[in-house]
Design an enzyme around this catalytic site. Structure first.
Site, mmCIF file in Angstrom:
data_model
loop_
_atom_site.group_PDB
_atom_site.id
_atom_site.type_symbol
_atom_site.label_atom_id
_atom_site.label_comp_id
_atom_site.label_asym_id
_atom_site.label_seq_id
_atom_site.Cartn_x
_atom_site.Cartn_y
_atom_site.Cartn_z
ATOM 1 N N LYS A 88 41.621 37.582 42.072
ATOM 2 C CA LYS A 88 41.400 36.142 41.865
ATOM 3 C C LYS A 88 42.038 35.345 43.004
ATOM 4 C CE LYS A 88 41.396 37.008 36.881
ATOM 5 N NZ LYS A 88 42.255 37.153 35.699
ATOM 6 N N GLU A 127 32.258 30.132 39.062
ATOM 7 C CA GLU A 127 33.383 29.445 38.408
ATOM 8 C C GLU A 127 34.166 30.373 37.472
ATOM 9 O OE1 GLU A 127 34.516 25.907 38.726
ATOM 10 O OE2 GLU A 127 36.062 27.262 38.016
ATOM 11 N N ASP A 161 44.330 42.616 39.217
ATOM 12 C CA ASP A 161 43.424 41.594 38.677
ATOM 13 C C ASP A 161 43.786 40.221 39.271
ATOM 14 O OD1 ASP A 161 41.537 40.570 36.390
ATOM 15 O OD2 ASP A 161 43.390 39.434 36.117
HETATM 16 N N1 HSE Z 1 42.378 40.964 31.992
HETATM 17 C C1 HSE Z 1 42.389 39.637 32.485
HETATM 18 C C2 HSE Z 1 43.691 38.985 32.066
HETATM 19 C C3 HSE Z 1 41.264 38.764 31.990
HETATM 20 O O1 HSE Z 1 44.490 39.601 31.380
HETATM 21 O O2 HSE Z 1 43.903 37.846 32.460
HETATM 22 C C4 HSE Z 1 40.048 38.792 32.830
HETATM 23 O O3 HSE Z 1 40.285 38.461 34.152
#
Ligand code: HSE
Length: 434
Positions: free
Chosen positions: A207, A131, A203
């Site tokens: 996700k 999660e 990043d």
């Molecule tokens: N570095 C990420 C962000 C947080 O700025 O959303 C962790 O996934």
């Protein structure tokens, strides 16, 4: 009450330490809710001597997290080390081979190896819960895997990187440059150790890769994602967006199209009145369009110790309560192969900002390159000449009706060849949202 759940935790940074503190502080509440007490019996971190705000007496210490996963007296393994390979992956694989369920916040591990790990888990009659890997504390994985399980998802999209949203929000609200905002984001601890992971869109792409698999029941395909970061966004674009009724956000989008599944991460102009446009600062948000439920938006903290620990604890409680669904929502053998829709086939409106030499023929060149590529213009505005950009150079802002990425790229290539532009064209996709 059932026998206690014995946990091994590897990685005691901000999130790991918070999880351990909360298991200590909320012991009674957690036990009452799952009908079983939860106890940390083994831990592993880089530095044994550091105080971390919980009582580690009685917990077995392992210098090597892989050894913890292989030999610890545990019923579940919590991986909070991070990284797609190395010890994190080895430790997770070791736990799964023992048939021990794994709880992780590691988006990179899942985005790169999620399907292989789901297979290893299934072969050993166990699962992985994650999660916290997507949008921190926002319960998006459970929502997609459980609450929407009778729905067919058409599109999942959102703001999945807090650092980028913080930077774009401050640029817009305070007129501060991209570089200055990035420095502040780093000082405040939002950005990853290597900021290109955030601002380059990687990043958010990790996700999105996970969300796409859950949304469409497909194998994870990180390498198919079209990725463009926010570093080329200027205050001029932000001001133009506002004038046109838009705001600029780094958007992650996955949708089903006639030619396959389109996955993309890029800055987008979204209607200023849309729900997603109201999401400011480090907040994350995920929107899901599905056949039965329609559109929903989940918003909240996408990072931070307590928020991420909340998500990790919910997974631990599911393990304790015996509620462990298939890792990617389906048994791995039923995941469909991922069919990629090419970015060139993407359809939508486009914002284009050109720096044009202010002379005869410039507008004719723009009009003919657009026309020859079948692009219809919604608006075209020549703004006051920008003296800093050079004598006689005028910014021209175009907004197109829906067209394809291939057509836009061909038109911009043609325009560059015509010799009327004094710099690289700026192009930002427009996303049609409610
Ligand atoms: N570095 C990420 C962000 C947080 O700025 O959303 C962790 O996934």
């Amino acid at each position: 009450m059932k026998s206690e759940l014995r946990l091994g935790i590897a990685g005691l940074g901000t999130v790991g330490a918070k999880v351990a503190q909360l298991i200590e502080r909320k012991a009674e509440l957690l036990a009452e809710r799952v009908g079983r007490s939860i106890r940390i019996t083994a831990i592993s971190a880089r530095d044994r001597s550091r105080g971390r705000g919980f009582d580690a007496d009685g917990m077995a210490w392992f210098d090597n997290p892989v050894e913890l996963a292989e030999k610890g007296e545990i019923d579940a393994f919590v991986e909070l080390i991070g990284g797609s390979d190395g010890v994190a992956r080895q430790a997770v694989e070791a736990a799964l081979r023992r048939g021990i369920p794994v709880v992780t916040a590691n988006k990179a591990l899942l985005a790169h190896h999620g399907v292989a790990l789901a297979r290893l888990a299934a072969e050993n009659d166990t699962e992985i819960l994650f999660e916290a890997a997507v949008a921190g504390g926002i319960p998006v994985i459970k929502t997609m895997r459980e609450a929407l399980s009778a729905n067919e998802v058409g599109r999942v999209y959102g703001i999945l990187n807090g650092t980028c949203n913080y930077i774009l929000t401050r640029m817009e609200k305070e007129g501060i440059s991209f570089d200055a905002c990035l420095k502040d984001a780093q000082a405040l601890g939002y950005a990853e150790a290597d900021p290109t992971f955030d601002i380059g869109g990687f990043d958010a792409a990790h996700k999105l890769a996970i969300l796409t698999s859950l949304a469409f029941g497909t194998e994870i395909s990180l390498e198919s994602i079209f990725i463009e970061g926010i570093s080329k966004i200027t205050i001029a674009d932000i001001v133009a967006a506002a004038e046109l009724g838009y705001r600029i956000k780094l958007l992650a989008v996955a949708l089903r199209t006639d030619s396959g599944i389109e996955q993309r991460v890029h800055p987008a102009m979204i209607p200023a009145r849309s729900s997603l446009a109201q999401v400011d600062g480090v907040t994350n948000a995920v929107a899901i369009d599905s056949d039965l439920l329609g559109s929903i938006l989940l918003a909240g903290p996408g990072a931070g110790g307590a928020a991420t620990a909340s998500a990790v604890l919910s997974d631990i409680m599911d393990v304790a309560g015996g509620f462990v669904p298939p890792t990617l929502g389906l048994p791995p053998s039923r995941l469909q192969p991922y069919h990629r829709a090419r970015m060139r086939a993407h359809e939508g409106g486009y914002y284009i900002r050109l720096a044009v030499f202010d002379r005869v023929g410039a507008f004719a060149s723009i009009a003919s390159r657009m026309a020859e590529n079948g692009i219809s213009l919604e608006s075209i505005v020549q703004r006051k000449a920008d003296r800093k950009a050079g004598e006689g150079t005028a910014p021209v802002v175009l907004v197109t009706h829906d067209t394809t990425e291939a057509a836009i790229r061909a038109a911009l290539d043609g325009l560059s060849r015509d010799g009327h532009l004094s710099g690289e064209p700026q192009m930002i996709r427009i996303e049609d949202l409610d």
